[in-house]
Scaffold this active site. Structure first.
Site, PDB file in Angstrom:
ATOM      1  N   VAL A  15       4.946  71.799  92.706  1.00 16.72           N
ATOM      2  CA  VAL A  15       4.297  72.243  91.464  1.00 16.72           C
ATOM      3  C   VAL A  15       5.328  72.767  90.460  1.00 16.72           C
ATOM      4  O   VAL A  15       5.233  72.488  89.252  1.00 16.72           O
ATOM      5  CB  VAL A  15       3.204  73.308  91.751  1.00 16.72           C
ATOM      6  CG1 VAL A  15       2.486  73.699  90.473  1.00 16.72           C
ATOM      7  CG2 VAL A  15       2.204  72.793  92.773  1.00 16.72           C
ATOM      8  N   LYS A  97      -3.995  79.847  95.653  1.00 23.15           N
ATOM      9  CA  LYS A  97      -5.393  80.235  95.961  1.00 23.15           C
ATOM     10  C   LYS A  97      -5.512  81.170  97.154  1.00 23.15           C
ATOM     11  O   LYS A  97      -6.351  82.061  97.176  1.00 23.15           O
ATOM     12  CB  LYS A  97      -6.271  79.007  96.208  1.00 23.15           C
ATOM     13  CG  LYS A  97      -5.719  78.011  97.200  1.00 23.15           C
ATOM     14  CD  LYS A  97      -5.078  76.902  96.472  1.00 23.15           C
ATOM     15  CE  LYS A  97      -4.244  76.008  97.306  1.00 23.15           C
ATOM     16  NZ  LYS A  97      -3.797  74.847  96.573  1.00 23.15           N
ATOM     17  N   GLU A 121      -5.839  78.947  86.719  1.00 24.46           N
ATOM     18  CA  GLU A 121      -6.663  77.728  86.665  1.00 24.46           C
ATOM     19  C   GLU A 121      -6.257  76.705  87.731  1.00 24.46           C
ATOM     20  O   GLU A 121      -7.095  76.077  88.368  1.00 24.46           O
ATOM     21  CB  GLU A 121      -6.534  77.100  85.269  1.00 24.46           C
ATOM     22  CG  GLU A 121      -7.451  75.932  85.028  1.00 24.46           C
ATOM     23  CD  GLU A 121      -8.923  76.338  85.065  1.00 24.46           C
ATOM     24  OE1 GLU A 121      -9.565  76.013  86.077  1.00 24.46           O
ATOM     25  OE2 GLU A 121      -9.422  76.958  84.118  1.00 24.46           O
ATOM     26  N   GLY A 179       3.173  64.937  98.526  1.00 25.12           N
ATOM     27  CA  GLY A 179       3.038  66.303  97.976  1.00 25.12           C
ATOM     28  C   GLY A 179       1.596  66.721  97.784  1.00 25.12           C
ATOM     29  O   GLY A 179       1.323  67.684  97.074  1.00 25.12           O
ATOM     30  N   GLU A 182      -0.764  70.878 101.800  1.00 25.16           N
ATOM     31  CA  GLU A 182      -0.096  72.176 101.837  1.00 25.16           C
ATOM     32  C   GLU A 182       1.048  72.091 102.852  1.00 25.16           C
ATOM     33  O   GLU A 182       1.014  71.264 103.765  1.00 25.16           O
ATOM     34  CB  GLU A 182      -1.087  73.263 102.287  1.00 25.16           C
ATOM     35  CG  GLU A 182      -2.165  73.571 101.271  1.00 25.16           C
ATOM     36  CD  GLU A 182      -1.618  74.201  99.995  1.00 25.16           C
ATOM     37  OE1 GLU A 182      -0.705  75.030 100.066  1.00 25.16           O
ATOM     38  OE2 GLU A 182      -2.096  73.829  98.906  1.00 25.16           O
ATOM     39  N   ASP A 193      -8.175  75.855 102.859  1.00 21.01           N
ATOM     40  CA  ASP A 193      -7.778  75.722 101.454  1.00 21.01           C
ATOM     41  C   ASP A 193      -9.011  75.621 100.525  1.00 21.01           C
ATOM     42  O   ASP A 193      -9.118  76.383  99.566  1.00 21.01           O
ATOM     43  CB  ASP A 193      -6.826  74.522 101.313  1.00 21.01           C
ATOM     44  CG  ASP A 193      -6.510  74.207  99.871  1.00 21.01           C
ATOM     45  OD1 ASP A 193      -5.542  74.774  99.335  1.00 21.01           O
ATOM     46  OD2 ASP A 193      -7.239  73.392  99.271  1.00 21.01           O
ATOM     47  N   LYS A 197     -10.540  78.336  97.515  1.00 18.33           N
ATOM     48  CA  LYS A 197     -10.933  77.917  96.166  1.00 18.33           C
ATOM     49  C   LYS A 197     -12.391  78.304  95.882  1.00 18.33           C
ATOM     50  O   LYS A 197     -12.728  78.762  94.788  1.00 18.33           O
ATOM     51  CB  LYS A 197     -10.753  76.403  96.022  1.00 18.33           C
ATOM     52  CG  LYS A 197      -9.291  76.002  96.144  1.00 18.33           C
ATOM     53  CD  LYS A 197      -9.130  74.524  96.324  1.00 18.33           C
ATOM     54  CE  LYS A 197      -7.663  74.120  96.301  1.00 18.33           C
ATOM     55  NZ  LYS A 197      -7.443  72.724  96.611  1.00 18.33           N
ATOM     56  N   GLY A 294      -0.885  67.340  93.500  1.00 14.75           N
ATOM     57  CA  GLY A 294       0.245  66.608  92.923  1.00 14.75           C
ATOM     58  C   GLY A 294       0.960  67.457  91.892  1.00 14.75           C
ATOM     59  O   GLY A 294       0.332  68.300  91.227  1.00 14.75           O
TER      60      GLY A 294
HETATM   61  N1  LIG Z   1       1.076  70.804  95.786  1.00 16.51           N
HETATM   62  C1  LIG Z   1      -0.087  70.782  95.149  1.00 16.51           C
HETATM   63  O1  LIG Z   1      -0.621  69.708  94.824  1.00 16.51           O
HETATM   64  C2  LIG Z   1      -0.757  72.065  94.767  1.00 16.51           C
HETATM   65  C3  LIG Z   1      -1.962  72.024  94.017  1.00 16.51           C
HETATM   66  C4  LIG Z   1      -2.564  73.225  93.622  1.00 16.51           C
HETATM   67  C5  LIG Z   1      -2.000  74.437  93.988  1.00 16.51           C
HETATM   68  N2  LIG Z   1      -0.855  74.465  94.754  1.00 16.51           N
HETATM   69  C6  LIG Z   1      -0.277  75.770  95.108  1.00 16.51           C
HETATM   70  O2  LIG Z   1       0.954  75.918  94.391  1.00 16.51           O
HETATM   71  C7  LIG Z   1       1.862  76.704  95.166  1.00 16.51           C
HETATM   72  C8  LIG Z   1       3.166  75.932  95.347  1.00 16.51           C
HETATM   73  O3  LIG Z   1       2.886  74.751  96.073  1.00 16.51           O
HETATM   74  P1  LIG Z   1       3.992  73.585  96.225  1.00 16.51           P
HETATM   75  O4  LIG Z   1       3.238  72.410  96.751  1.00 16.51           O
HETATM   76  O5  LIG Z   1       4.761  73.456  94.975  1.00 16.51           O
HETATM   77  O6  LIG Z   1       4.920  74.202  97.382  1.00 16.51           O
HETATM   78  P2  LIG Z   1       6.345  73.634  97.860  1.00 16.51           P
HETATM   79  O7  LIG Z   1       6.566  72.250  97.381  1.00 16.51           O
HETATM   80  O8  LIG Z   1       6.406  73.910  99.320  1.00 16.51           O
HETATM   81  O9  LIG Z   1       7.399  74.576  97.103  1.00 16.51           O
HETATM   82  C9  LIG Z   1       7.457  75.951  97.368  1.00 16.51           C
HETATM   83  C10 LIG Z   1       8.561  76.560  96.539  1.00 16.51           C
HETATM   84  O10 LIG Z   1       8.506  77.990  96.707  1.00 16.51           O
HETATM   85  C11 LIG Z   1       9.823  78.482  96.951  1.00 16.51           C
HETATM   86  N3  LIG Z   1       9.677  79.703  97.736  1.00 16.51           N
HETATM   87  C12 LIG Z   1       9.057  79.897  98.924  1.00 16.51           C
HETATM   88  N4  LIG Z   1       9.105  81.196  99.277  1.00 16.51           N
HETATM   89  C13 LIG Z   1       9.744  81.838  98.288  1.00 16.51           C
HETATM   90  C14 LIG Z   1      10.116  83.200  98.063  1.00 16.51           C
HETATM   91  N5  LIG Z   1       9.811  84.150  98.933  1.00 16.51           N
HETATM   92  N6  LIG Z   1      10.801  83.506  96.925  1.00 16.51           N
HETATM   93  C15 LIG Z   1      11.125  82.542  96.018  1.00 16.51           C
HETATM   94  N7  LIG Z   1      10.798  81.236  96.170  1.00 16.51           N
HETATM   95  C16 LIG Z   1      10.130  80.900  97.295  1.00 16.51           C
HETATM   96  C17 LIG Z   1      10.512  77.369  97.692  1.00 16.51           C
HETATM   97  O11 LIG Z   1      11.915  77.551  97.557  1.00 16.51           O
HETATM   98  P3  LIG Z   1      12.982  76.476  98.110  1.00 16.51           P
HETATM   99  O12 LIG Z   1      12.893  75.301  97.170  1.00 16.51           O
HETATM  100  O13 LIG Z   1      14.271  77.187  98.001  1.00 16.51           O
HETATM  101  O14 LIG Z   1      12.570  76.158  99.529  1.00 16.51           O
HETATM  102  C18 LIG Z   1       9.969  76.137  96.951  1.00 16.51           C
HETATM  103  O15 LIG Z   1      10.745  75.887  95.794  1.00 16.51           O
HETATM  104  C19 LIG Z   1       1.148  77.032  96.477  1.00 16.51           C
HETATM  105  O16 LIG Z   1       0.536  78.291  96.362  1.00 16.51           O
HETATM  106  C20 LIG Z   1       0.068  75.954  96.577  1.00 16.51           C
HETATM  107  O17 LIG Z   1      -1.065  76.372  97.306  1.00 16.51           O
HETATM  108  C21 LIG Z   1      -0.224  73.304  95.136  1.00 16.51           C
END
Ligand SMILES: NC(=O)c1ccc[n+]([C@@H]2O[C@H](COP(=O)([O-])OP(=O)(O)OC[C@H]3O[C@@H](n4cnc5c(N)ncnc54)[C@H](OP(=O)(O)O)[C@@H]3O)[C@@H](O)[C@H]2O)c1
Length: 395
Positions: A15, A97, A121, A179, A182, A193, A197, A294
């Site tokens: 994200v 969430k 959002e 991606g 989770e 999840d 929501k 995504g």
């Molecule tokens: N993916 C989706 O489609 C989607 C959709 C809606 C909501 N979300 C929500 O958005 C959030 C992020 O999801 P994502 O899919 O982007 O996760 P992700 O791809 O696993 O990326 C997580 C990021 O957080 C960083 N991180 C983890 N712990 C940290 C900490 N303590 N301090 C600083 N940085 C930290 C990681 O750092 P490193 O890069 O150094 O490992 C990484 O850059 C989650 O809450 C998820 O539920 C995701």
């Protein structure tokens, strides 16, 4: 808030990178990234290394940063970051969430005490603007039901199984690679999840704040090939459905797999898409569909929140303040399909009525009515050889 804002971002995963992409392709918003805090400094990043830090304070205590964007995949650290930012009177945008659902009351209190907005959002249906619609458009007591597919990853898996005959494991691996899943896939397949929501939706739709343990969730990890064949024979698909609805002043909620017939609008919501059906006293049915996972699609909802902050938007929690007097109930009768094999059996005395019973060498199932209170407390529910799904017919 000033119109040219400086952002401090936590997380540069799926994200975070999506937000970076959409921000750099959008001309209408004047926002600039000052720092990005990540966890693993050794990882290779696709942008200038000068953006990155592992020190939270560089964002939280930077007086130039107006908005903190929390996009990490950890809950405790996310809550600490969001709390510290709000206490420093920095507006916050988050997509987390699980963190929001687990800390709702504390987050409301922080917003009130420090008079600072917190928008989220992207946490509900990624690209579908559900929260702002519930707050602004459905700002009255006429909404009766919100029902939908809120998890892009399980919908992607189920769509692959139904449309491409793919095995569960390969479909999950595919969703993770793109991606959509989770980092911990059990949050998706065990329906946690979409429950987080739904908890957020319940506040904005009906003014009810609950804890995750208050809502019944049952995932897609018990589904067998025989259940998929059964659904196909009925010209239906299996979808993971989250629902909250109001009957008089009582609101019930659950997340469960459901057989969804061809004529149902949600039948056509496939792969990483989410779909939401809203029902109102006079507006009748309204349907929202959009990408539920995504990087870029979720990033676009995050950007929309950042943009809303530039005109001082904040959630007013209208349904909470209207004192609607809605109370939560689990006293709701559901019609379910239960399949079982290998000696495992549901306790039929838990059912109010049973309309179909089928037992053969390959496949045993029943269709019956059961109260949600009984279903949630049933020990047989946890047996791996038993699968429960809602039928197409729910009131
Ligand atoms: N993916 C989706 O489609 C989607 C959709 C809606 C909501 N979300 C929500 O958005 C959030 C992020 O999801 P994502 O899919 O982007 O996760 P992700 O791809 O696993 O990326 C997580 C990021 O957080 C960083 N991180 C983890 N712990 C940290 C900490 N303590 N301090 C600083 N940085 C930290 C990681 O750092 P490193 O890069 O150094 O490992 C990484 O850059 C989650 O809450 C998820 O539920 C995701």
């Amino acid at each position: 808030m000033k119109r040219n804002i400086k952002l401090g971002i936590f997380g540069f995963g799926c994200v975070g990178q999506g937000l970076y992409n959409v921000l750099h392709q959008t001309k209408g918003i004047s926002a600039e990234i000052k720092k990005i805090c990540i966890k693993h400094p050794e990882k290779k990043r696709p942008i200038d290394p000068g953006f990155f830090t592992v020190n939270r304070e560089e964002i939280i205590n930077d007086p130039e940063i107006d908005v903190v964007v929390e996009l990490i995949d950890e809950v405790d650290a996310a809550f600490e970051i969001v709390s510290a930012a709000l206490k420093n009177r920095k507006a916050v945008v988050s997509a987390n969430k699980k963190m929001i659902a687990e800390h709702f009351t504390e987050l409301m209190e922080l917003q009130r005490r420090y008079s600072t907005p917190f928008l989220y959002e992207a946490s509900c249906c990624a690209s579908i603007p559900v929260i702002r619609n519930l707050e602004e458009y459905y700002d009255n007591d006429l909404l009766t039901s919100v029902k939908g597919i809120l998890n892009g990853s399980t919908n992607y898996i189920l769509s692959h199984i139904f449309e491409n005959n793919m095995a569960f494991g390969s479909a999950l691996a595919d969703a993770q690679k793109l991606g959509y899943a989770e980092s911990d896939p059990s949050l998706d397949v065990k329906a946690l999840d979409p429950k987080y929501k739904l908890l957020i939706i319940l506040v904005h739709a009906f003014g009810i704040i609950l804890k995750p343990e208050d809502i019944f969730n049952y995932g897609i990890d018990h589904i067998k090939d025989s259940d998929i064949r059964y659904a196909r024979e009925k010209n239906s698909r299996i979808k993971l459905i989250a629902r909250c609805a109001k009957v008089n002043n009582k609101v019930y909620a659950y997340v469960m797999p459901q057989l969804v017939s061809e004529s149902d609008t949600l039948n056509k919501v496939a792969f990483e898409y989410n779909g939401l059906l809203l029902e109102g006293a006079f507006s009748e049915h309204q349907f929202f569909m959009g990408k539920g996972a995504g990087g870029n699609s979720t990033g676009s909802a995050v950007l929309s929140d950042i943009s809303a902050l530039t005109y001082d938007y904040r959630y007013e929690y209208k349904k909470l303040h209207q004192r609607l007097n809605h109370s939560y109930t689990m006293d709701k009768v559901l019609e379910v399909f239960v399949s079982y094999n290998g000696g495992a059996k549901p306790d039929t005395s838990d059912f109010e009525s049973i309309s179909v019973r089928h037992e053969s060498e390959e496949f045993n199932y029943l269709v019956g009515k059961i109260n949600l209170v009984k279903l949630a407390g049933a020990n047989w529910l946890n047996e791996a050889a038993i699968n429960v799904m809602l039928t197409e017919k729910q009131e």
